[in-house]
Design a protein around this motif. Structure first.
Motif, PDB file in Angstrom:
ATOM      1  N   ASP A 148       0.847  -1.210   0.000  1.00 32.89           N
ATOM      2  CA  ASP A 148       0.000   0.000   0.000  1.00 32.89           C
ATOM      3  C   ASP A 148       0.874   1.249   0.000  1.00 32.89           C
ATOM      4  O   ASP A 148       1.916   1.287   0.658  1.00 32.89           O
ATOM      5  N   SER A 149       0.439   2.268  -0.728  1.00 31.29           N
ATOM      6  CA  SER A 149       1.138   3.567  -0.809  1.00 31.29           C
ATOM      7  C   SER A 149       2.581   3.386  -1.247  1.00 31.29           C
ATOM      8  O   SER A 149       3.531   3.777  -0.565  1.00 31.29           O
ATOM      9  N   ILE A 150       2.762   2.804  -2.439  1.00 28.03           N
ATOM     10  CA  ILE A 150       4.099   2.498  -2.934  1.00 28.03           C
ATOM     11  C   ILE A 150       4.940   3.745  -3.112  1.00 28.03           C
ATOM     12  O   ILE A 150       6.173   3.699  -3.130  1.00 28.03           O
ATOM     13  N   ARG A 151       4.281   4.905  -3.195  1.00 28.76           N
ATOM     14  CA  ARG A 151       5.046   6.132  -3.417  1.00 28.76           C
ATOM     15  C   ARG A 151       5.929   6.485  -2.224  1.00 28.76           C
ATOM     16  O   ARG A 151       6.856   7.274  -2.360  1.00 28.76           O
ATOM     17  N   HIS A 152       5.649   5.912  -1.057  1.00 29.08           N
ATOM     18  CA  HIS A 152       6.484   6.162   0.116  1.00 29.08           C
ATOM     19  C   HIS A 152       7.489   5.040   0.379  1.00 29.08           C
ATOM     20  O   HIS A 152       8.138   5.032   1.425  1.00 29.08           O
ATOM     21  N   ALA A 153       7.600   4.102  -0.539  1.00 32.42           N
ATOM     22  CA  ALA A 153       8.537   2.984  -0.328  1.00 32.42           C
ATOM     23  C   ALA A 153       9.982   3.466  -0.446  1.00 32.42           C
ATOM     24  O   ALA A 153      10.304   4.397  -1.193  1.00 32.42           O
ATOM     25  N   ASP A 154      10.876   2.790   0.274  1.00 33.77           N
ATOM     26  CA  ASP A 154      12.292   3.165   0.216  1.00 33.77           C
ATOM     27  C   ASP A 154      12.895   2.698  -1.101  1.00 33.77           C
ATOM     28  O   ASP A 154      12.464   1.683  -1.681  1.00 33.77           O
ATOM     29  N   PRO A 155      13.887   3.391  -1.628  1.00 31.78           N
ATOM     30  CA  PRO A 155      14.476   3.036  -2.931  1.00 31.78           C
ATOM     31  C   PRO A 155      15.062   1.618  -2.963  1.00 31.78           C
ATOM     32  O   PRO A 155      14.983   0.947  -3.998  1.00 31.78           O
ATOM     33  N   HIS A 156      15.620   1.143  -1.873  1.00 30.84           N
ATOM     34  CA  HIS A 156      16.197  -0.204  -1.851  1.00 30.84           C
ATOM     35  C   HIS A 156      15.116  -1.243  -2.098  1.00 30.84           C
ATOM     36  O   HIS A 156      15.287  -2.184  -2.882  1.00 30.84           O
ATOM     37  N   SER A 157      13.978  -1.085  -1.440  1.00 32.56           N
ATOM     38  CA  SER A 157      12.885  -2.040  -1.621  1.00 32.56           C
ATOM     39  C   SER A 157      12.319  -1.958  -3.032  1.00 32.56           C
ATOM     40  O   SER A 157      11.903  -2.983  -3.609  1.00 32.56           O
ATOM     41  N   LEU A 158      12.275  -0.756  -3.613  1.00 36.57           N
ATOM     42  CA  LEU A 158      11.771  -0.623  -4.982  1.00 36.57           C
ATOM     43  C   LEU A 158      12.664  -1.383  -5.956  1.00 36.57           C
ATOM     44  O   LEU A 158      12.171  -2.025  -6.896  1.00 36.57           O
ATOM     45  N   ASP A 159      13.987  -1.315  -5.741  1.00 33.52           N
ATOM     46  CA  ASP A 159      14.892  -2.067  -6.612  1.00 33.52           C
ATOM     47  C   ASP A 159      14.636  -3.555  -6.480  1.00 33.52           C
ATOM     48  O   ASP A 159      14.597  -4.300  -7.481  1.00 33.52           O
ATOM     49  N   CYS A 160      14.456  -3.996  -5.272  1.00 34.26           N
ATOM     50  CA  CYS A 160      14.170  -5.413  -5.046  1.00 34.26           C
ATOM     51  C   CYS A 160      12.876  -5.816  -5.713  1.00 34.26           C
ATOM     52  O   CYS A 160      12.762  -6.892  -6.315  1.00 34.26           O
ATOM     53  N   LEU A 161      11.863  -4.924  -5.622  1.00 33.11           N
ATOM     54  CA  LEU A 161      10.562  -5.219  -6.213  1.00 33.11           C
ATOM     55  C   LEU A 161      10.668  -5.325  -7.729  1.00 33.11           C
ATOM     56  O   LEU A 161      10.058  -6.208  -8.354  1.00 33.11           O
ATOM     57  N   LEU A 162      11.446  -4.427  -8.354  1.00 33.82           N
ATOM     58  CA  LEU A 162      11.615  -4.500  -9.806  1.00 33.82           C
ATOM     59  C   LEU A 162      12.310  -5.802 -10.220  1.00 33.82           C
ATOM     60  O   LEU A 162      11.974  -6.400 -11.254  1.00 33.82           O
ATOM     61  N   TYR A 163      13.286  -6.267  -9.443  1.00 31.21           N
ATOM     62  CA  TYR A 163      13.943  -7.541  -9.733  1.00 31.21           C
ATOM     63  C   TYR A 163      12.916  -8.664  -9.759  1.00 31.21           C
ATOM     64  O   TYR A 163      12.949  -9.547 -10.623  1.00 31.21           O
ATOM     65  N   LEU A 164      11.996  -8.627  -8.775  1.00 26.49           N
ATOM     66  CA  LEU A 164      10.992  -9.690  -8.698  1.00 26.49           C
ATOM     67  C   LEU A 164       9.990  -9.572  -9.838  1.00 26.49           C
ATOM     68  O   LEU A 164       9.607 -10.583 -10.447  1.00 26.49           O
ATOM     69  N   VAL A 165       9.548  -8.317 -10.145  1.00 20.70           N
ATOM     70  CA  VAL A 165       8.526  -8.115 -11.177  1.00 20.70           C
ATOM     71  C   VAL A 165       9.014  -8.658 -12.520  1.00 20.70           C
ATOM     72  O   VAL A 165       8.261  -9.283 -13.288  1.00 20.70           O
ATOM     73  N   ARG A 166      10.276  -8.442 -12.839  1.00 24.29           N
ATOM     74  CA  ARG A 166      10.792  -8.892 -14.126  1.00 24.29           C
ATOM     75  C   ARG A 166      10.770 -10.419 -14.273  1.00 24.29           C
ATOM     76  O   ARG A 166      10.848 -10.926 -15.385  1.00 24.29           O
ATOM     77  N   ARG A 167      10.673 -11.158 -13.171  1.00 28.08           N
ATOM     78  CA  ARG A 167      10.790 -12.602 -13.212  1.00 28.08           C
ATOM     79  C   ARG A 167       9.492 -13.340 -12.888  1.00 28.08           C
ATOM     80  O   ARG A 167       9.486 -14.565 -12.713  1.00 28.08           O
ATOM     81  N   THR A 168       8.383 -12.616 -12.753  1.00 29.95           N
ATOM     82  CA  THR A 168       7.136 -13.257 -12.321  1.00 29.95           C
ATOM     83  C   THR A 168       6.147 -13.457 -13.449  1.00 29.95           C
ATOM     84  O   THR A 168       4.983 -13.792 -13.195  1.00 29.95           O
ATOM     85  N   GLY A 169       6.545 -13.274 -14.683  1.00 27.36           N
ATOM     86  CA  GLY A 169       5.589 -13.368 -15.777  1.00 27.36           C
ATOM     87  C   GLY A 169       4.962 -14.740 -15.903  1.00 27.36           C
ATOM     88  O   GLY A 169       3.806 -14.860 -16.312  1.00 27.36           O
ATOM     89  N   SER A 170       5.678 -15.796 -15.527  1.00 28.66           N
ATOM     90  CA  SER A 170       5.144 -17.166 -15.659  1.00 28.66           C
ATOM     91  C   SER A 170       5.086 -17.858 -14.312  1.00 28.66           C
ATOM     92  O   SER A 170       5.086 -19.097 -14.249  1.00 28.66           O
ATOM     93  N   ALA A 171       5.074 -17.116 -13.240  1.00 24.14           N
ATOM     94  CA  ALA A 171       5.015 -17.701 -11.903  1.00 24.14           C
ATOM     95  C   ALA A 171       3.679 -17.380 -11.261  1.00 24.14           C
ATOM     96  O   ALA A 171       2.986 -16.426 -11.636  1.00 24.14           O
ATOM     97  N   ARG A 172       3.333 -18.193 -10.268  1.00 20.03           N
ATOM     98  CA  ARG A 172       2.056 -17.983  -9.572  1.00 20.03           C
ATOM     99  C   ARG A 172       2.238 -16.881  -8.499  1.00 20.03           C
ATOM    100  O   ARG A 172       2.130 -17.121  -7.304  1.00 20.03           O
ATOM    101  N   VAL A 173       2.554 -15.702  -8.979  1.00 20.15           N
ATOM    102  CA  VAL A 173       2.769 -14.546  -8.097  1.00 20.15           C
ATOM    103  C   VAL A 173       1.882 -13.389  -8.568  1.00 20.15           C
ATOM    104  O   VAL A 173       1.925 -13.024  -9.748  1.00 20.15           O
ATOM    105  N   MET A 174       1.094 -12.889  -7.631  1.00 26.06           N
ATOM    106  CA  MET A 174       0.275 -11.698  -7.925  1.00 26.06           C
ATOM    107  C   MET A 174       0.744 -10.571  -7.017  1.00 26.06           C
ATOM    108  O   MET A 174       0.733 -10.700  -5.796  1.00 26.06           O
ATOM    109  N   ILE A 175       1.168  -9.473  -7.644  1.00 23.50           N
ATOM    110  CA  ILE A 175       1.633  -8.292  -6.908  1.00 23.50           C
ATOM    111  C   ILE A 175       0.613  -7.174  -7.110  1.00 23.50           C
ATOM    112  O   ILE A 175       0.304  -6.811  -8.252  1.00 23.50           O
ATOM    113  N   VAL A 176       0.081  -6.681  -6.019  1.00 23.70           N
ATOM    114  CA  VAL A 176      -0.890  -5.567  -6.082  1.00 23.70           C
ATOM    115  C   VAL A 176      -0.275  -4.370  -5.368  1.00 23.70           C
ATOM    116  O   VAL A 176       0.076  -4.455  -4.180  1.00 23.70           O
TER     117      VAL A 176
END
Length: 940
Positions: A148-176
């Motif tokens: 929730d409220s991703i605009r206040h997330a720390d930059p380190h966590s955002l980098d981690c999140l982008l790493y995960l997003v790039r690899r979840t296209g065929s995985a049973r992962v839903m990110i909201v």
């Protein structure tokens, strides 16, 4: 509460979750302004994933934790119970990442919380391992990650999140994720890369439409109420779900927009925004409008471009509609949330900014009046200018607020301060004289110390006299009289005018000097400047009234009334017109009621209840002199209701006297006695207003059989009027009233002496004074002489239009003719009197007339006018004759029938000839049977 207003988005999230369960990963970005329901949707999606057997990891970002490296990642991991396998490995990786970030920050010497963090080889390997651990977790069960409220997330966590997003296209992962559509500064890289992923879906949440608002309301209200309230709720909330729910709570708590609900929701919305946006909102609450963006930017301390972006943000969250806040409660809530010093500083800064940019004084004054102590001479100048402009616009209360703020500023000398307070007293007196009283002590002290200039001191004298503080007023007057004034100056002219006004209204304080003859104002010194156009007539009219020469000032009185416009000098606003009406009253002018009604109906600027009350009091006295008792009571009550009785000061004697006298004549003795129990200021009896009260009280005593008390009141009036030098019949007829009391006490000699004394007084050339004296002489004299004197008195009262006195004279004539044995004439006059009583409402007179013997078999036709001769009259002649029998004057008949007075005279002449009578008092009373229909028909 069902999310009927977000049903479409909720269905979309469930569909995405089903696809994820089949091995098709997805990222959903809930994009919308604050208060649009994003968090609620995220919560419901997470609960649905948990029910479907998925592993739910959740995190909520806040501005306070945006500087904590990997803070969001830590929340995700700690949101599930500790376990072996991928979760345990993720926790280990989190600790290694945190240590690496701490070491990097120590090496750099400072944390870089808000900026993008460069990713080195070691960090990249760790982030890759984190992504692999999440994917391993998804092999055994569906993984739901909600932030929730991703605009206040720390930059380190955002980098981690982008790493995960790039690899979840065929995985049973839903990110909201939830984010704001607006306010994307510093996060463009993250959003761009996120939205570039093919499995990322943006789910926009727009403000609710009016139909969606109605659907929301229908969940808690009746359908009809929901449809009725939907437009208003939509307009106040801008479609914000947070504000709508607050409005609905307010409605259920008692209706209306409340600070407890809507106001708190506004503060919640504001608290979610970035500081520059909140600063713009606070500046907007003070300025009121964003029509000048550069001004708003300067006050908020931001760039011009930031203002435009901030206004878009504020509009998206439902706080702003165009250039203004949507509701006054929002403005008040934001201001009240500020500490008092900050609020004051913001208002002062806004006022100074408006002053620098040359904005209207009224706009600046609205800000300065809300601070405890405006600073700087410029603020006083602005407030004084604004006060005058607000007066011209009729906004008296704003003018008072501006003058009070100017007083609080304490800028300039004591002389300036005293002048401001004097002006404040003048303005306050317009709508409530009682509120001006607490300033008088300070102003009196300023006058004594020489800090109040003579013109303001004279105005202070009038204010003190109104409140009954005659001792202080007299002291100030003596100081002014001893002051050496330039002979031909404005102040000297004003002092002379005041002296003459005092002789009429407060004669105990008037200087006893030679009074110039009428017309002396035309022979003033050629070098003397003309005084204010409404001050000079005060002296002329007052001087004429005091010296019993009101008939010489009639033309001047009409001119004053014609010249009076909608705006006037508030230093002496009502006296010219009131004195002019007084002249018309003393001369029995038929136009006094018309002028009073015209002035009452005018839209005066500024509006003054004090002026309206004084006018109503004059109108009540005019109605009394016409015998219209109902109207007199009505206008007297209106006068006392326009301003409170306490605020009337010594002038209360005028409306109260008219009210008592009218109720006495109507026979309402209990009501009159109740009015007399009202407390009145003792100094009132040293003014002209006290004479009206004393005379009315005497009439009450006379009517209730307390003849000695009545005589004492009438003689007290006479003692005062003689001592004051205003012994003229136009004020109160104390001599004839005292003579009536003597007659009741059986002393005809004293009664006759007073009546003859009145006939010999200068200024007794008016019809009313002579008629009253003639009646006393007739009633107290031989019966053989009564008809002649009473007939003359009747003619005089008919000329005045006084129906009450006409009834008394007609009753006296009926009794006189009855004693002389002329029962036919007696019955004629009694019947005519009975008809007038029906128009007048004088119950005691009606009872006396009903007791008079009458012979219904004896025709009452006037000699020379056999029954049925009325049929010889034309319709116009009969209408004129009916009104004449009803006691109306020729001028009044002309006004009611829309013809000229000369036409009335011609009609009456023909009526007299056809009926064989000599004058209107010989007209048969049967002609008056249609008078009521005539009057009502013409007035309609």
């Amino acid at each position: 509460m069902e999310l009927v207003e977000r049903a479409e988005q909720e269905i979309s999230l469930k569909q995405i979750l089903m696809e994820c369960g089949a091995g098709k990963g997805a990222v959903a970005l809930l994009d919308g302004p604050g208060g649009s329901g994003k968090t609620e949707l995220l919560h419901r999606a997470a609960e649905h994933a948990r029910r479907c057997g998925g592993v739910v990891l959740r995190a909520g970002c806040s501005r306070a934790e945006s500087a904590l490296p990997y803070g969001v990642l830590g929340q995700l991991l700690y949101s599930v119970p500790a376990a072996e396998g991928p979760i345990g490995r993720l926790e280990e990786l989190y600790r290694r990442l945190s240590a690496e970030a701490a070491a990097a920050d120590t090496a750099d010497g400072a944390a870089t919380a808000a900026a993008a963090v460069p990713i080195g080889p070691e960090r990249a390997l760790l982030l890759n391992e984190v992504a692999a651990a999440f994917l391993e977790l998804a092999e055994s069960s569906l993984v739901f990650i909600g932030i929730d409220s991703i605009r206040h997330a720390d930059p380190h966590s955002l980098d981690c999140l982008l790493y995960l997003v790039r690899r979840t296209g065929s995985a049973r992962v839903m990110i909201v994720l939830t984010d704001d559509t607006v306010a994307q500064a510093g996060r463009s890289h993250f959003r761009t890369e996120l939205l570039d992923q093919p499995h990322t879906r943006r789910v926009p949440l727009e403000p609710l439409t009016e139909s969606q608002v109605a659907a929301l309301l229908a969940g808690r209200l009746d359908q009809s109420d929901a449809e009725r309230l939907a437009p208003e709720f939509h307009a106040v909330s801008g479609g914000s779900l947070l504000l709508l729910r607050a409005l609905l709570d307010d409605h259920e708590a008692g209706g209306g927009v409340r600070t407890e609900g809507y106001g708190r929701a506004v503060l919640r919305q504001l608290g979610r925004l970035d500081e520059p946006v909140a600063a713009v909102a606070r500046a907007l609450t003070v300025l009121g409008s964003a029509e000048a963006p550069d001004r708003l930017a300067r006050l908020a301390g931001v760039d011009h471009g930031v203002v435009e972006s901030a206004l878009r943000t504020l509009e998206s969250v439902g706080l702003v509609d165009g250039l203004v806040l949507r509701h006054g409660i929002a403005r008040q809530a934001i201001l009240d949330d500020l500490p008092a010093p900050e609020r004051t500083a913001l208002r002062l800064a806004a006022a100074e900014l408006l002053y620098e940019q040359g904005c209207p004084a009224q706009d600046i004054a609205l800000l300065l009046t809300k601070v405890d102590a405006p600073s700087g001479d410029w603020s006083v100048d602005v407030l004084l200018e604004a006060a005058e402009q607000e007066l011209l616009a009729g906004r008296t209360h704003r003018a008072v607020a501006a003058l009070e703020a100017a007083l609080r500023a304490r800028a300039g000398s004591d002389v300036v301060h005293a002048a401001i307070e004097s002006r404040l007293v003048q303005v306050r007196r317009l709508f409530d004289p009682a509120t001006a009283e607490h300033h008088l002590t300070a102003l009196t002290a300023a006058a004594r110390s020489g800090d109040l200039d003579p013109a303001h001191t004279l105005d202070l004298v009038r204010q003190l006299l109104w409140q009954g503080r005659s001792a202080e007023a007299g002291e100030l007057l003596d100081r002014l009289r001893e002051t050496h004034l330039e002979p031909h100056s404005e102040v000297a002219a004003l002092l002379e005018d005041t002296e003459k006004w005092l002789a009429w209204t407060h004669p105990t304080l008037a200087r006893r000097t030679h009074r110039p003859a009428a017309g002396a104002e035309q022979r003033q010194h050629p070098g003397r400047p003309r005084t204010a156009p409404l001050r000079r007539p005060v002296a002329v009219l007052a001087d004429a009234l005091v010296n019993g020469r009101a008939h010489e000032a009639v033309d001047q009185a009409y001119q004053v009334l014609k010249d009076r416009g909608p705006t006037y000098d508030i230093a002496w606003p009502e006296e010219p017109a009131l004195l002019a009406l007084g002249v018309l009253l003393c001369t029995d002018s038929p136009d006094v009621t018309a002028w009073s009604d015209r002035l009452l109906q005018e839209g005066h600027t500024p509006y003054s209840p004090t002026w309206t009350g004084l006018l109503s009091a004059t109108r009540a006295e005019a109605a009394l002199r016409l015998g219209d008792l109902t109207a007199a009571v009505e206008h007297a009550h209106q006068a006392l209701n326009h301003i409170s009785p306490n605020a009337w000061g010594v002038a209360v004697g005028a409306p109260l006297g008219s009210l008592v006298l009218a109720t006495v004549r109507m026979g309402h003795y209990d009501e009159a006695g109740a009015h007399l129990t009202r407390a009145v200021p003792k100094p009132m009896f040293d003014t002209r207003y006290g004479l009206h009260y004393l005379h009315a009280r005497g009439q009450y005593h006379l009517a209730t059989g307390h003849h000695h008390a009545a005589l004492a009141d009438f003689l007290a009036c006479g003692d005062r009027m003689r001592a004051w030098g205003i012994d003229v019949p136009g004020i109160v007829p104390w001599r004839t009233s005292a003579a009536e009391a003597w007659l009741e006490l059986g002393n005809r000699e004293q009664a006759a002496r007073l009546a003859y004394d009145q006939l010999g007084r200068p200024g007794t050339n008016g019809a009313r004074a002579r008629a009253a004296a003639l009646r006393v002489l007739a009633v107290g004299g031989p019966v053989a002489r009564r008809p002649q004197m009473l007939s003359e008195a009747l003619d005089l009262y008919e000329r005045c239009g006084d129906r009450y006195e006409q009834i008394r004279i007609l009753a006296d004539l009926g009794e006189a003719y009855h004693e002389l044995g002329d029962n036919r004439r007696a019955r004629t006059h009694i019947r005519r009197a009975r008809h007038l009583v029906a128009l007048c409402g004088a119950a005691p007179l009606s009872e006396g007339l009903l007791s008079f013997p009458d012979d219904p078999e004896d025709p009452s036709a006037t000699p020379g006018a056999p029954a049925g001769d009325g049929a010889l009259l034309t319709g116009s002649e009969r209408r004129v004759a009916a009104l004449a029998v009803g006691g109306y004057t020729n001028r009044e008949i002309a006004a009611k029938l829309f013809i000229t007075p000369s036409t009335v005279e011609q009609h009456l002449t023909r009526v007299y000839r056809k009926l064989g009578v000599r004058c209107r008092k010989d007209l048969p009373v049967e002609l008056s049977t249609s008078v009521v229909e005539v009057v009502v028909g013409q007035e309609a």
